[in-house]
Scaffold this motif. Structure first.
Motif, PDB file in Angstrom:
ATOM      1  N   LEU A 137       3.754  78.497 -37.083  1.00 17.73           N
ATOM      2  CA  LEU A 137       3.472  77.442 -36.120  1.00 17.73           C
ATOM      3  C   LEU A 137       2.112  77.583 -35.456  1.00 17.73           C
ATOM      4  O   LEU A 137       1.422  76.588 -35.226  1.00 17.73           O
ATOM      5  CB  LEU A 137       4.576  77.410 -35.061  1.00 17.73           C
ATOM      6  CG  LEU A 137       6.003  77.181 -35.592  1.00 17.73           C
ATOM      7  CD1 LEU A 137       6.999  77.182 -34.441  1.00 17.73           C
ATOM      8  CD2 LEU A 137       6.089  75.877 -36.357  1.00 17.73           C
ATOM      9  N   GLU A 138       1.724  78.816 -35.116  1.00 14.71           N
ATOM     10  CA  GLU A 138       0.443  79.000 -34.438  1.00 14.71           C
ATOM     11  C   GLU A 138      -0.724  78.577 -35.326  1.00 14.71           C
ATOM     12  O   GLU A 138      -1.706  77.999 -34.859  1.00 14.71           O
ATOM     13  CB  GLU A 138       0.275  80.462 -34.015  1.00 14.71           C
ATOM     14  CG  GLU A 138       1.096  80.843 -32.792  1.00 14.71           C
ATOM     15  CD  GLU A 138       0.670  80.093 -31.540  1.00 14.71           C
ATOM     16  OE1 GLU A 138      -0.516  79.752 -31.415  1.00 14.71           O
ATOM     17  OE2 GLU A 138       1.541  79.828 -30.690  1.00 14.71           O
ATOM     18  N   GLU A 139      -0.618  78.859 -36.623  1.00 12.77           N
ATOM     19  CA  GLU A 139      -1.683  78.480 -37.559  1.00 12.77           C
ATOM     20  C   GLU A 139      -1.468  77.084 -38.124  1.00 12.77           C
ATOM     21  O   GLU A 139      -2.359  76.535 -38.778  1.00 12.77           O
ATOM     22  CB  GLU A 139      -1.751  79.490 -38.708  1.00 12.77           C
ATOM     23  CG  GLU A 139      -1.986  80.933 -38.280  1.00 12.77           C
ATOM     24  CD  GLU A 139      -1.835  81.900 -39.435  1.00 12.77           C
ATOM     25  OE1 GLU A 139      -2.764  81.971 -40.273  1.00 12.77           O
ATOM     26  OE2 GLU A 139      -0.787  82.559 -39.522  1.00 12.77           O
ATOM     27  N   ASN A 140      -0.250  76.526 -37.893  1.00 12.74           N
ATOM     28  CA  ASN A 140       0.120  75.235 -38.465  1.00 12.74           C
ATOM     29  C   ASN A 140      -0.036  75.250 -39.986  1.00 12.74           C
ATOM     30  O   ASN A 140      -0.578  74.318 -40.597  1.00 12.74           O
ATOM     31  CB  ASN A 140      -0.704  74.107 -37.850  1.00 12.74           C
ATOM     32  CG  ASN A 140      -0.017  72.753 -37.980  1.00 12.74           C
ATOM     33  OD1 ASN A 140       1.166  72.672 -38.295  1.00 12.74           O
ATOM     34  ND2 ASN A 140      -0.771  71.701 -37.745  1.00 12.74           N
ATOM     35  N   ILE A 141       0.474  76.339 -40.591  1.00  7.97           N
ATOM     36  CA  ILE A 141       0.385  76.528 -42.048  1.00  7.97           C
ATOM     37  C   ILE A 141       1.794  76.656 -42.617  1.00  7.97           C
ATOM     38  O   ILE A 141       2.643  77.347 -42.055  1.00  7.97           O
ATOM     39  CB  ILE A 141      -0.438  77.795 -42.393  1.00  7.97           C
ATOM     40  CG1 ILE A 141      -1.892  77.607 -41.963  1.00  7.97           C
ATOM     41  CG2 ILE A 141      -0.355  78.111 -43.883  1.00  7.97           C
ATOM     42  CD1 ILE A 141      -2.736  78.844 -42.145  1.00  7.97           C
ATOM     43  N   ARG A 142       2.031  76.020 -43.740  1.00  9.47           N
ATOM     44  CA  ARG A 142       3.322  76.053 -44.418  1.00  9.47           C
ATOM     45  C   ARG A 142       3.137  76.657 -45.811  1.00  9.47           C
ATOM     46  O   ARG A 142       2.340  76.163 -46.608  1.00  9.47           O
ATOM     47  CB  ARG A 142       3.883  74.628 -44.513  1.00  9.47           C
ATOM     48  CG  ARG A 142       5.311  74.496 -44.996  1.00  9.47           C
ATOM     49  CD  ARG A 142       5.717  73.036 -44.824  1.00  9.47           C
ATOM     50  NE  ARG A 142       7.096  72.773 -45.159  1.00  9.47           N
ATOM     51  CZ  ARG A 142       7.499  72.181 -46.285  1.00  9.47           C
ATOM     52  NH1 ARG A 142       6.608  71.817 -47.188  1.00  9.47           N
ATOM     53  NH2 ARG A 142       8.780  71.951 -46.507  1.00  9.47           N
ATOM     54  N   LYS A 143       3.882  77.745 -46.096  1.00  8.28           N
ATOM     55  CA  LYS A 143       3.730  78.451 -47.370  1.00  8.28           C
ATOM     56  C   LYS A 143       5.082  78.537 -48.076  1.00  8.28           C
ATOM     57  O   LYS A 143       6.094  78.845 -47.449  1.00  8.28           O
ATOM     58  CB  LYS A 143       3.192  79.866 -47.137  1.00  8.28           C
ATOM     59  CG  LYS A 143       1.791  79.927 -46.549  1.00  8.28           C
ATOM     60  CD  LYS A 143       1.351  81.368 -46.353  1.00  8.28           C
ATOM     61  CE  LYS A 143      -0.052  81.436 -45.749  1.00  8.28           C
ATOM     62  NZ  LYS A 143      -0.487  82.847 -45.529  1.00  8.28           N
ATOM     63  N   GLU A 144       5.086  78.302 -49.377  1.00  5.84           N
ATOM     64  CA  GLU A 144       6.325  78.431 -50.139  1.00  5.84           C
ATOM     65  C   GLU A 144       6.587  79.896 -50.461  1.00  5.84           C
ATOM     66  O   GLU A 144       5.673  80.667 -50.774  1.00  5.84           O
ATOM     67  CB  GLU A 144       6.266  77.615 -51.426  1.00  5.84           C
ATOM     68  CG  GLU A 144       7.594  77.635 -52.176  1.00  5.84           C
ATOM     69  CD  GLU A 144       7.656  76.656 -53.333  1.00  5.84           C
ATOM     70  OE1 GLU A 144       8.704  76.612 -54.010  1.00  5.84           O
ATOM     71  OE2 GLU A 144       6.649  75.953 -53.567  1.00  5.84           O
ATOM     72  N   VAL A 145       7.850  80.283 -50.404  1.00  3.09           N
ATOM     73  CA  VAL A 145       8.265  81.654 -50.689  1.00  3.09           C
ATOM     74  C   VAL A 145       8.533  81.798 -52.183  1.00  3.09           C
ATOM     75  O   VAL A 145       9.382  81.092 -52.731  1.00  3.09           O
ATOM     76  CB  VAL A 145       9.537  82.008 -49.893  1.00  3.09           C
ATOM     77  CG1 VAL A 145      10.040  83.388 -50.283  1.00  3.09           C
ATOM     78  CG2 VAL A 145       9.280  81.924 -48.403  1.00  3.09           C
ATOM     79  N   MET A 146       7.788  82.674 -52.835  1.00  2.00           N
ATOM     80  CA  MET A 146       7.985  82.988 -54.257  1.00  2.00           C
ATOM     81  C   MET A 146       8.236  81.708 -55.071  1.00  2.00           C
ATOM     82  O   MET A 146       9.325  81.481 -55.599  1.00  2.00           O
ATOM     83  CB  MET A 146       9.133  83.984 -54.429  1.00  2.00           C
ATOM     84  CG  MET A 146       8.858  85.333 -53.794  1.00  2.00           C
ATOM     85  SD  MET A 146      10.268  86.479 -53.856  1.00  2.00           S
ATOM     86  CE  MET A 146      10.523  86.652 -55.621  1.00  2.00           C
ATOM     87  N   PRO A 147       7.221  80.849 -55.184  1.00  2.00           N
ATOM     88  CA  PRO A 147       7.410  79.528 -55.798  1.00  2.00           C
ATOM     89  C   PRO A 147       7.784  79.559 -57.278  1.00  2.00           C
ATOM     90  O   PRO A 147       8.284  78.561 -57.802  1.00  2.00           O
ATOM     91  CB  PRO A 147       6.051  78.847 -55.587  1.00  2.00           C
ATOM     92  CG  PRO A 147       5.080  79.966 -55.418  1.00  2.00           C
ATOM     93  CD  PRO A 147       5.831  81.057 -54.729  1.00  2.00           C
ATOM     94  N   TYR A 148       7.542  80.672 -57.954  1.00  7.45           N
ATOM     95  CA  TYR A 148       7.779  80.706 -59.395  1.00  7.45           C
ATOM     96  C   TYR A 148       9.134  81.306 -59.769  1.00  7.45           C
ATOM     97  O   TYR A 148       9.371  81.646 -60.931  1.00  7.45           O
ATOM     98  CB  TYR A 148       6.642  81.477 -60.084  1.00  7.45           C
ATOM     99  CG  TYR A 148       5.292  80.882 -59.798  1.00  7.45           C
ATOM    100  CD1 TYR A 148       4.952  79.618 -60.297  1.00  7.45           C
ATOM    101  CD2 TYR A 148       4.368  81.538 -58.994  1.00  7.45           C
ATOM    102  CE1 TYR A 148       3.726  79.051 -60.025  1.00  7.45           C
ATOM    103  CE2 TYR A 148       3.132  80.972 -58.710  1.00  7.45           C
ATOM    104  CZ  TYR A 148       2.820  79.734 -59.234  1.00  7.45           C
ATOM    105  OH  TYR A 148       1.606  79.158 -58.950  1.00  7.45           O
TER     106      TYR A 148
END
Length: 395
Positions: free
Chosen positions: A45-56
């Motif tokens: 939230l602080e960085e306003n970044i969304r990352k997928e967990v282990m996408p493969y």
């Protein structure tokens, strides 16, 4: 009081994990007709970044996993691998949400066709090396009208030593673990016994068929040690118990309070109970109802004081369960949406000179009604990282 407004395009459906980290899930069609694939995303939230967990890797919510560690660094999920012989291997992955490393802690093979209608597995991660696997199979009630997961078997599994112990405790094997809520580093709230409120169970089960429902404060280290002794009757002191004519509907933790809802079928009313885990003091609020709609969402804690939030024609009232007085009333035009300690978040609708309506999110400091901060935008939801910080999502 720290307030952050975050813009979201359409919706927010997240679960707060730790600090400013929120978990979001997205479902899509996979190779199974009975279970969808799932993708995990970590929203910082602080960085306003969304990352997928282990996408493969391919993931599925075939088991219900609970991490019993408070403020854990880990996310647990199920990865599946197609063995190309019409079978699948399901790996439970422990994923570190801060350094993004991961470990496979256990692999299970099972008949996928049994899920979700004919088998249920709950996994409770107790600590860094022990977990409980609870298997539940359906049983049919005596009247033949109800088929539910009431046949339990449990295993304590040390995934570091690869050693398992069959749990013999009579309460756990007869009633099952319904949920565990992490409370502190080494303590949790555990409920055994299934609620009779769901699926009209009370009307379709006899008293002899019903489970004894118990709420416990459990020291995890002691609990593991007791299970390792393979005792048929563990010594655990219950906070509260219910049986047949009363049932626990739901529970949550706010600060040092366990807040839970009990429905009484004879009186046709609902008790909202605040149990102070540290002092063992109890505060209750009785709601006379004919619908059985529980009020747990309206129970909150502000500066260590239990409150019930009540809405009526005059506005939104905060009823103090210690003094039995109303400490604040917010006018009806303010729709109270969320409370984080002494921060009250509401919304109002404003019209401009052309009559166009705009939603505005307002911030109040309890018990003051005055708006100290506001932002235009449609309120979607709110999460908190601590008592002082609230992240508000706007459309």
């Amino acid at each position: 009081m720290n307030i952050r407004f975050l813009a979201q395009s359409e919706y927010f459906n997240g679960l707060h994990l730790k600090d400013d980290i929120v978990l979001e899930k997205e479902y899509e069609q996979g190779p199974f007709t009975n279970l969808p694939k799932v993708r995990y995303f970590l929203y910082y939230l602080e960085e306003n970044i969304r990352k997928e967990v282990m996408p493969y890797t391919d993931k599925v919510d075939i088991f219900n996993i609970t991490d019993c560690q408070s403020e854990s660094d880990y996310l647990y999920f199920i990865e599946y691998v197609d063995m190309l012989d019409r079978t699948y291997t399901f790996n439970i992955i422990r994923y570190n949400i801060t350094d993004h490393t991961h470990t496979k802690i256990i692999s299970l093979k099972d008949n996928l066709k049994l899920y979700p209608d004919n088998k249920q597995i709950k996994i409770f991660i107790l600590d860094d090396s022990n977990l409980i696997i609870q298997r539940a199979l359906p049983k049919v009630s005596e009247n033949g009208k109800l088929k539910e997961f009431f046949d339990f078997s449990l295993i304590l599994f040390n995934f570091v030593k690869n050693k398992q112990i069959i749990i013999e405790d009579e309460n756990l094997t007869r009633n099952g673990i319904e949920f565990i809520l992490p409370y502190s580093d080494n303590n949790c709230i555990m409920k055994t016994g299934y609620s009779l409120f769901q699926n009209n169970r009370h009307a379709n089960l006899t008293k002899e068929e019903a489970a004894v429902e118990s709420l416990f404060v459990v020291n995890i280290s002691q609990f593991i040690s007791d299970l390792q002794l393979e005792q048929p009757n563990l010594v655990m002191n219950a906070i509260d118990q219910s049986y047949y004519d009363t049932t626990v509907i739901n529970a949550k933790l706010i600060e040092n309070f366990l807040i839970y809802s009990k429905f009484n079928y004879e009186n046709n009313d609902e008790n909202i109970i605040f149990y102070d885990i540290e002092t063992k003091e109890i505060y209750t609020c009785i709601n006379k109802t004919t619908t059985g709609e529980y009020l747990l969402k309206n129970a909150t804690v502000i500066e260590d004081t239990p409150y019930m939030i009540m809405k009526n024609s005059t506005g939104t009232q905060f009823f103090n369960l210690i003094s039995n007085e109303i400490d604040a009333t917010y006018p009806v035009e303010y729709n109270v949406r969320f409370v984080n300690n002494n921060t009250v978040i509401s919304t109002i609708v404003e019209k401009n000179i052309f009559g166009k309506e705009t939603e505005v999110v307002c911030i109040h400091k309890f018990p003051i009604k005055k708006v100290i901060l506001q932002e235009k935008g449609e309120y979607i939801g709110c999460v908190t990282s601590d008592k002082e910080t609230s992240y508000i999502f706007l459309k």
